[in-house]
Write a protein that holds these residues in place. Structure first.
Motif, PDB file in Angstrom:
ATOM      1  N   ASP A   1       8.622   5.846   5.036  1.00 17.69           N
ATOM      2  CA  ASP A   1       8.791   7.074   4.539  1.00 17.69           C
ATOM      3  C   ASP A   1       8.213   7.627   3.168  1.00 17.69           C
ATOM      4  O   ASP A   1       7.896   8.575   3.022  1.00 17.69           O
ATOM      5  N   ILE A   2       8.826   6.851   2.270  1.00 14.86           N
ATOM      6  CA  ILE A   2       8.790   7.207   0.911  1.00 14.86           C
ATOM      7  C   ILE A   2       7.166   7.106   0.700  1.00 14.86           C
ATOM      8  O   ILE A   2       6.624   8.026   0.028  1.00 14.86           O
ATOM      9  N   LEU A   3       6.565   6.244   1.074  1.00 13.01           N
ATOM     10  CA  LEU A   3       5.073   5.849   0.739  1.00 13.01           C
ATOM     11  C   LEU A   3       4.143   6.603   1.814  1.00 13.01           C
ATOM     12  O   LEU A   3       2.829   6.471   1.464  1.00 13.01           O
ATOM     13  N   ASP A   4       4.981   7.233   2.955  1.00 12.24           N
ATOM     14  CA  ASP A   4       4.092   7.823   3.841  1.00 12.24           C
ATOM     15  C   ASP A   4       3.118   6.992   4.394  1.00 12.24           C
ATOM     16  O   ASP A   4       1.745   7.476   4.383  1.00 12.24           O
ATOM     17  N   CYS A   5       3.316   5.970   5.010  1.00 16.73           N
ATOM     18  CA  CYS A   5       2.406   4.892   5.633  1.00 16.73           C
ATOM     19  C   CYS A   5       3.187   4.351   6.640  1.00 16.73           C
ATOM     20  O   CYS A   5       4.077   4.626   7.111  1.00 16.73           O
ATOM     21  N   ASP A   6       2.321   3.424   7.435  1.00 11.80           N
ATOM     22  CA  ASP A   6       2.634   2.644   8.721  1.00 11.80           C
ATOM     23  C   ASP A   6       3.664   1.820   8.114  1.00 11.80           C
ATOM     24  O   ASP A   6       3.316   0.792   7.148  1.00 11.80           O
ATOM     25  N   PRO A   7       4.910   1.600   8.833  1.00 11.31           N
ATOM     26  CA  PRO A   7       5.751   0.370   8.742  1.00 11.31           C
ATOM     27  C   PRO A   7       5.230  -0.974   8.548  1.00 11.31           C
ATOM     28  O   PRO A   7       5.821  -1.758   7.888  1.00 11.31           O
ATOM     29  N   ALA A   8       4.343  -0.956   9.486  1.00  8.68           N
ATOM     30  CA  ALA A   8       3.634  -2.380   9.603  1.00  8.68           C
ATOM     31  C   ALA A   8       3.014  -2.911   8.375  1.00  8.68           C
ATOM     32  O   ALA A   8       2.992  -3.910   8.141  1.00  8.68           O
TER      33      ALA A   8
END
Length: 296
Positions: free
Chosen positions: A267-274
């Protein structure tokens, strides 16, 4: 001296493939809808008496207008404006071609279905893409205004379960939160102290906050996020930069005594959790240098 151009591997690493494939699929659907619409409008233009060359131009106008106004709408949205007028024009042209295709296929049900599908898919996909761009542009504008002091930092939200299980006292907390511009935890502590002084009963919904001494999880999480170093810019960051950020975030999470989950980092990085999971695994295996970013 100009900086060296990034290598092909760096450009591939920084590419947002999910966004690229999604936008590409939407425009591929648009091309299919445009082609079907052009053929239908061309036949209708010939039927109403247009010469062959003029019929081709008339049939092309609607599709070209949709494409041109769509690109204009995307530019406006990226600039942080809603572009509702342009989006309504795009929708009007799309619905116009949709109505003409429906008219040419009426009343055969199978033909109507085949003529409805292309413009419907294009309109829905185009609107979804614009709404995504608009949310991202508004988020960046809001973060910039907060950093410049032009907008106050958002207050923690009240949990939905509070509204469901105790709406009356939750409304009281929400109202005072807005009036005082303070966190819900601060409001609950003040109101509980006032009620105790006046001999009133403290609502059961507030007793959990009082039992923890006012240490609200959302507030601790917000302080943790504020203590983090600047997030590497999306679209131009490398896995090495993300790995360094995750290393520092993990260290700060230990200091704040919170669980640094993959979902939180994503969420912080605004990316895929994978992607976060892969990089954390690589960090544990020693494939990245464990660089700690200093907080600003």
């Amino acid at each position: 001296m100009s900086a060296p151009a990034p290598s092909m591997r760096a450009r591939v690493t920084r590419t947002d493939w999910d966004k690229l494939l999604t936008d590409g699929a939407i425009y591929l659907l648009a091309l299919g809808g445009f082609y079907v619409g052009f053929k239908t409008l061309y036949s209708l233009a010939l039927m109403v008496g247009y010469p062959t060359d003029e019929a081709m131009v008339v049939a092309s106008l609607a599709d070209i207008a949709i494409l041109a106004y769509s690109r204009k709408a995307v530019r406006e949205v990226k600039a942080g404006r809603s572009a509702w007028a342009i989006r309504l024009i795009v929708a009007a042209f799309s619905l116009g071609t949709f109505a003409l295709q429906l008219r040419s296929a009426w009343p055969h049900p199978v033909s109507v279905g085949f003529h409805i599908l292309p413009p419907a898919v294009w309109i829905i996909g185009h609107e979804m893409m614009l709404r995504g761009e608009l949310r991202q542009a508004k988020k960046q504008l809001r973060e910039h205004e907060i950093a410049q002091g032009l907008r106050p930092t958002p207050l923690p939200r009240l949990r939905r379960t509070w509204w469901l299980l105790d709406p009356y006292h939750t409304f009281t907390v929400w109202r005072l939160t807005k009036l005082w511009e303070q966190s819900p935890t601060f409001v609950i502590l003040q109101e509980a102290a006032r009620r105790e002084h006046e001999g009133e009963t403290i609502p059961r919904a507030w007793q959990g906050v009082l039992a923890t001494g006012g240490q609200d999880e959302d507030e601790v999480r917000d302080r943790f996020i504020k203590a983090l170093p600047p997030v590497p810019e999306k679209g131009s960051r490398t896995n090495q930069e993300i790995a360094a950020f995750i290393t520092r975030a993990t260290q700060l999470a230990g200091e704040f005594d919170i669980e640094c989950t993959g979902k939180l980092l994503a969420d912080i990085l605004d990316c895929d959790p994978a992607q976060v999971s892969r990089i954390r695994t690589a960090l544990r295996e020693g494939k990245f240098k464990r660089l700690a970013l200093t907080s600003a």
